[in-house]
Design a protein around this motif. Structure first.
Motif, short mmCIF file in Angstrom:
data_model
loop_
_atom_site.label_atom_id
_atom_site.label_comp_id
_atom_site.label_asym_id
_atom_site.label_seq_id
_atom_site.Cartn_x
_atom_site.Cartn_y
_atom_site.Cartn_z
N GLN A 44 -8.84 138.36 45.04
CA GLN A 44 -9.76 139.46 45.31
C GLN A 44 -11.06 139.03 45.97
N LEU A 45 -11.41 137.75 45.84
CA LEU A 45 -12.73 137.28 46.28
C LEU A 45 -12.60 136.46 47.56
N SER A 46 -13.06 137.00 48.65
CA SER A 46 -12.98 136.29 49.92
C SER A 46 -14.04 135.21 50.03
N GLN A 47 -15.10 135.30 49.19
CA GLN A 47 -16.21 134.36 49.30
C GLN A 47 -16.10 133.18 48.34
N ALA A 48 -15.02 133.12 47.56
CA ALA A 48 -14.87 132.04 46.58
C ALA A 48 -14.03 130.89 47.14
N ARG A 49 -14.61 129.70 47.13
CA ARG A 49 -13.88 128.50 47.54
C ARG A 49 -13.00 127.99 46.41
N GLY A 50 -13.43 128.23 45.19
CA GLY A 50 -12.66 127.78 44.03
C GLY A 50 -13.04 128.58 42.81
N ALA A 51 -12.20 128.51 41.79
CA ALA A 51 -12.46 129.24 40.55
C ALA A 51 -11.86 128.46 39.38
N TRP A 52 -12.58 128.46 38.28
CA TRP A 52 -12.15 127.76 37.07
C TRP A 52 -12.22 128.71 35.88
N GLN A 53 -11.11 128.90 35.21
CA GLN A 53 -11.18 129.52 33.89
C GLN A 53 -11.66 128.45 32.91
N VAL A 54 -12.51 128.84 31.98
CA VAL A 54 -13.08 127.86 31.05
C VAL A 54 -13.01 128.39 29.62
N VAL A 55 -12.86 127.47 28.69
CA VAL A 55 -13.03 127.73 27.26
C VAL A 55 -14.15 126.82 26.79
N TYR A 56 -15.11 127.39 26.09
CA TYR A 56 -16.28 126.63 25.67
C TYR A 56 -16.72 127.07 24.27
N VAL A 57 -17.73 126.41 23.75
CA VAL A 57 -18.19 126.69 22.39
C VAL A 57 -19.46 127.53 22.47
N ARG A 89 -24.83 126.63 29.88
CA ARG A 89 -24.83 125.25 29.38
C ARG A 89 -23.53 124.54 29.74
N ALA A 90 -22.41 125.25 29.57
CA ALA A 90 -21.11 124.65 29.85
C ALA A 90 -20.99 124.28 31.33
N VAL A 91 -21.55 125.11 32.21
CA VAL A 91 -21.54 124.79 33.63
C VAL A 91 -22.38 123.54 33.89
N TYR A 92 -23.55 123.46 33.22
CA TYR A 92 -24.39 122.26 33.34
C TYR A 92 -23.64 121.01 32.93
N ARG A 93 -22.91 121.10 31.82
CA ARG A 93 -22.27 119.92 31.23
C ARG A 93 -20.90 119.61 31.81
N GLY A 94 -20.32 120.56 32.53
CA GLY A 94 -18.95 120.39 33.01
C GLY A 94 -18.88 119.62 34.30
N ALA A 95 -18.89 118.32 34.20
CA ALA A 95 -18.88 117.46 35.39
C ALA A 95 -17.64 117.71 36.25
N ALA A 101 -31.68 127.83 23.86
CA ALA A 101 -31.21 126.99 24.97
C ALA A 101 -32.37 126.65 25.90
N PRO A 102 -33.42 126.00 25.37
CA PRO A 102 -34.62 125.75 26.20
C PRO A 102 -34.39 124.78 27.33
N GLU A 103 -33.28 124.02 27.31
CA GLU A 103 -33.03 123.07 28.38
C GLU A 103 -32.57 123.75 29.66
N LEU A 104 -32.18 125.02 29.58
CA LEU A 104 -31.75 125.74 30.77
C LEU A 104 -32.94 126.18 31.60
N ASP A 105 -32.84 126.01 32.89
CA ASP A 105 -33.87 126.44 33.83
C ASP A 105 -33.61 127.91 34.16
N LEU A 106 -33.84 128.79 33.19
CA LEU A 106 -33.61 130.23 33.35
C LEU A 106 -34.86 130.86 33.95
N CYS A 107 -34.76 131.32 35.19
CA CYS A 107 -35.97 131.74 35.89
C CYS A 107 -36.03 133.22 36.24
N GLY A 108 -35.02 134.02 35.91
CA GLY A 108 -35.10 135.44 36.19
C GLY A 108 -33.92 136.20 35.60
#
Length: 375
Positions: A29-42, A145-151, A183-190
């Motif tokens: 459905q997404l013409s602008q996506a180069r890739g996609a990952w389903q994720v399970v996290y805590v 956070r999971a995106v930050y940590r998911g190398a 989650a203060p380590e996240l650079d949440l700006c808006g």
């Protein structure tokens, strides 16, 4: 599509925001996506207990340059209490009902992370905790956070912005309030949040008449799952108890079709939310308990009959009284049309937030912050 991927993992040794499982998927459905990952996290629920959560991370065709790129946590409106309505699954099978905002963000070169929400996606985790903003806020922050940590996802660390509508708007607004200690380590700006009701009692009239009547039963199911001490059985009639058993497995469309009656129809008395325990939970789930540290962009449709614009205006006032940096845009549209009309304005505001950077430097989250009990 679910196979073993969405079975709940063992959470021993994991902390909120840890990435447990990933797999690449194709999103036709997404013409602008180069890739996609389903994720399970805590993540954590309303009682600060660890839970498994799921979502999807979308990589744009071309990531924008530093200073203009971002990780967008996108929380759409209510999709249902159960069934196939988790965004990570809908996108993978080509059944996502609204991809316009997602495509627009990908076109800007932003990574888009979409949480399924507590109770959706993970097998046996339901029903979805509809309207429980505190749980929704944690699930949203922990996906960032999971995106930050998911190398293995191949996503560079970037500023985070959050965007949600209706129930999703409540989740991202709550994320802004939870951010400083959770989650203060996240650079949440808006944060951009549309059709948001801070006080859930303001939705009661809409749940008893008009096109939103089928959502009243869903609200009772969702909140009672988020707060297990809520006396759902004692406020329901016998018909209501049977309806709840069925409703917790349905999508939003199925709920509206099969349960169009006012919420009072399923209860022993016309105003079940006046029960002592229900009043306490509704008070806990009121937004603007604290002041978000980043700009908050609220918007609403003046003709909205699902979330009355008066409820949105009261949300604005509540945040202003806290000293929040908040702006307001009111559209001459209903609930559905406003979601589309606001798209370019929301993207412009979040783009400014990314360019301006965080209000304060993100810090490393302490162990205490990640397990702190509270609202």
């Amino acid at each position: 599509m679910t196979s073993d991927f969405y079975h709940p993992p063992t959470l021993d040794g994991h902390r909120p925001g840890d990435l447990v499982r990933t797999r690449p998927v194709f999103v036709a459905q997404l013409s602008q996506a180069r890739g996609a990952w389903q994720v399970v996290y805590v993540s954590a629920n309303s009682r600060s207990e660890p839970i498994a959560a799921s979502g999807i991370v979308l990589i744009p065709e071309a990531v924008a340059a530093p200073g203009t790129t971002a990780i967008l946590v996108y929380c759409p409106g209510f999709r249902g209490l159960g069934g196939v309505c988790a965004p990570s699954q809908l996108l993978a099978i080509g059944a996502e009902p609204d991809t316009t905002a997602i495509e627009a963000a990908l076109r800007r070169g932003w990574v888009v992370a979409i949480p399924d929400g507590e109770g959706l996606g993970i097998i046996g985790g339901g029903p979805h905790t509809f309207l429980a903003a505190r749980a929704g806020g944690r699930v949203a922050l922990d996906l960032a956070r999971a995106v930050y940590r998911g190398a293995n996802l191949g996503v560079a660390v970037a500023p985070v912005v959050a965007w949600g509508y209706a129930d999703g708007g409540r989740a991202v607004a709550a994320a802004g309030e939870l951010h400083p200690w959770y989650a203060p380590e996240l650079d949440l700006c808006g944060i951009a949040a549309g059709a948001v009701a801070s006080d859930l009692a303001a939705l009661a009239p809409a749940f008893n008449r008009g096109e939103a009547t089928g959502l009243g039963l869903a609200a009772m199911v969702g909140l009672s799952h988020a707060y297990e001490h809520l006396p759902l059985r004692q406020v329901l009639s016998e018909d209501g108890a049977r309806a709840v058993e069925q409703a917790q497995h349905l999508t939003a469309a199925e709920l509206l079709q099969q349960f169009p009656q006012p919420v009072a129809h399923w209860c022993r008395r016309p105003e079940p939310w006046n029960d002592h325990w229900w009043r306490r939970v509704l008070a806990m789930e009121t937004l603007a308990h604290t002041r978000p540290g980043m700009p908050l962009h609220l918007y609403h449709g003046g003709l909205d009959t699902i979330v009355p614009v008066s409820a949105g205006r009261r949300t604005l006032i509540a945040y202003r009284q806290r000293g929040t940096k908040v702006d307001w845009h009111e559209y001459d549209g209903d609930h559905r049309s406003t979601a589309h009309w606001a798209l370019s304005d929301v993207l412009a505001r979040l783009t400014e937030d990314i360019a301006n950077g965080p209000v304060s430097q993100p810090t490393s989250a302490s162990a205490d912050a990640e397990v702190r009990p509270g609202a």
